[in-house]
Design a protein around this motif. Structure first.
Motif, PDB file in Angstrom:
ATOM      1  N   THR A 113       0.830  -1.203   0.000  1.00 13.57           N
ATOM      2  CA  THR A 113       0.000   0.000   0.000  1.00 13.57           C
ATOM      3  C   THR A 113       0.864   1.251   0.000  1.00 13.57           C
ATOM      4  N   VAL A 114       1.882   1.289   0.845  1.00 11.58           N
ATOM      5  CA  VAL A 114       2.756   2.462   0.895  1.00 11.58           C
ATOM      6  C   VAL A 114       3.530   2.604  -0.411  1.00 11.58           C
ATOM      7  N   LEU A 115       3.981   1.499  -0.996  1.00  7.34           N
ATOM      8  CA  LEU A 115       4.666   1.568  -2.282  1.00  7.34           C
ATOM      9  C   LEU A 115       3.748   2.180  -3.345  1.00  7.34           C
ATOM     10  N   ARG A 116       2.486   1.781  -3.366  1.00  4.80           N
ATOM     11  CA  ARG A 116       1.539   2.363  -4.312  1.00  4.80           C
ATOM     12  C   ARG A 116       1.382   3.865  -4.081  1.00  4.80           C
ATOM     13  N   MET A 117       1.399   4.281  -2.812  1.00  5.94           N
ATOM     14  CA  MET A 117       1.274   5.706  -2.511  1.00  5.94           C
ATOM     15  C   MET A 117       2.477   6.486  -3.039  1.00  5.94           C
ATOM     16  N   PHE A 118       3.671   5.883  -2.939  1.00  2.00           N
ATOM     17  CA  PHE A 118       4.858   6.517  -3.507  1.00  2.00           C
ATOM     18  C   PHE A 118       4.748   6.643  -5.016  1.00  2.00           C
ATOM     19  N   LEU A 119       4.180   5.652  -5.670  1.00  2.00           N
ATOM     20  CA  LEU A 119       4.196   5.569  -7.125  1.00  2.00           C
ATOM     21  C   LEU A 119       2.955   6.124  -7.810  1.00  2.00           C
ATOM     22  N   VAL A 120       1.960   6.589  -7.064  1.00  2.00           N
ATOM     23  CA  VAL A 120       0.717   7.068  -7.656  1.00  2.00           C
ATOM     24  C   VAL A 120       0.977   8.204  -8.647  1.00  2.00           C
ATOM     25  N   GLN A 121       2.025   8.983  -8.427  1.00  2.00           N
ATOM     26  CA  GLN A 121       2.317  10.099  -9.322  1.00  2.00           C
ATOM     27  C   GLN A 121       2.833   9.640 -10.690  1.00  2.00           C
ATOM     28  N   ALA A 122       3.125   8.359 -10.833  1.00  2.00           N
ATOM     29  CA  ALA A 122       3.538   7.841 -12.136  1.00  2.00           C
ATOM     30  C   ALA A 122       2.336   7.642 -13.054  1.00  2.00           C
ATOM     31  N   LEU A 123       1.143   7.702 -12.498  1.00  2.00           N
ATOM     32  CA  LEU A 123      -0.078   7.534 -13.285  1.00  2.00           C
ATOM     33  C   LEU A 123      -0.479   8.846 -13.943  1.00  2.00           C
ATOM     34  N   GLU A 124      -1.229   8.723 -15.010  1.00  2.00           N
ATOM     35  CA  GLU A 124      -1.868   9.904 -15.589  1.00  2.00           C
ATOM     36  C   GLU A 124      -2.867  10.429 -14.547  1.00  2.00           C
ATOM     37  N   PRO A 125      -3.126  11.739 -14.539  1.00  2.00           N
ATOM     38  CA  PRO A 125      -4.030  12.301 -13.522  1.00  2.00           C
ATOM     39  C   PRO A 125      -5.392  11.606 -13.442  1.00  2.00           C
ATOM     40  N   ALA A 126      -5.975  11.249 -14.569  1.00  2.00           N
ATOM     41  CA  ALA A 126      -7.293  10.580 -14.540  1.00  2.00           C
ATOM     42  C   ALA A 126      -7.200   9.237 -13.818  1.00  2.00           C
TER      43      ALA A 126
END
Length: 189
Positions: free
Chosen positions: A94-107
């Motif tokens: 979960t924390v890893l996903r929080m770190f990497l969420v900015q790699a996604l497109e905004p939508a």
């Protein structure tokens, strides 16, 4: 943590059979804290009995054994509970996903953050009435088994939902200022 400590903690509450302990792990304990099936529980109970941490209190029909924690088992449980957690290797998806969420497109980031908030709010809607029911049944003097952990869950879900809404607001503000999505676009384009 080991299965042994989970079993000692449950048996410190009340004596139980391997079957009874398995049922505990099928509920909230297994869902939120530690998973274990009967194929791991029964052999661990035998080892713990051999080491003097638990003892067979009664043997019932068809060889069903009820185990109780011994003084040595209580001492082991206390020692483990009082020691600082040994999380030398951190692996928290979960924390890893929080770190990497900015790699996604905004939508996509909005979809992910919205689903996190929704999941937490759903769990809160389920847990809060359970905690109120537990409190009502316990009266003013008792602290039933699992109540402290339940409150931890309520507060954790509340914190994560609040964080997800905050992150969505930050994402919206950054996008409005034109500061979102450039890294992901540059890397894919």
């Amino acid at each position: 943590m080991s299965l042994r400590h989970a079993l000692l903690g449950l048996l410190a509450q009340e004596p139980a059979s391997g079957y009874d302990l398995s049922r505990q792990f099928e509920g909230d304990l297994g869902r939120y804290a530690w998973q274990a099936g009967h194929t791991r529980i029964y052999p661990e109970l035998v080892k713990m009995a051999e080491e003097g941490l638990v003892a067979v209190e009664t043997t019932g029909a068809r060889g069903r054994k009820t185990y109780a924690v011994t003084d040595a088992g209580r001492a082991e449980l206390r020692s483990w509970l009082m020691a600082p957690p040994e999380n030398a290797t951190v692996r928290n998806e979960t924390v890893l996903r929080m770190f990497l969420v900015q790699a996604l497109e905004p939508a996509d980031a909005r979809i992910l953050l919205g689903s996190i908030a929704e999941h937490c709010e759903t769990e809160l809607a389920r847990l809060r009435p359970l905690m109120a029911d537990i409190d009502a049944a316990a009266g003013t003097d008792a602290l039933p088994f699992g109540r402290i952990a339940g409150e931890y869950g309520v507060r954790q879900y509340d914190a994560v939902a609040t964080w997800a809404h905050w992150a969505l607001e930050r994402l919206d503000a950054a996008e409005a200022a034109g500061r979102v999505g450039t890294r992901a676009v540059a890397e894919t384009g």
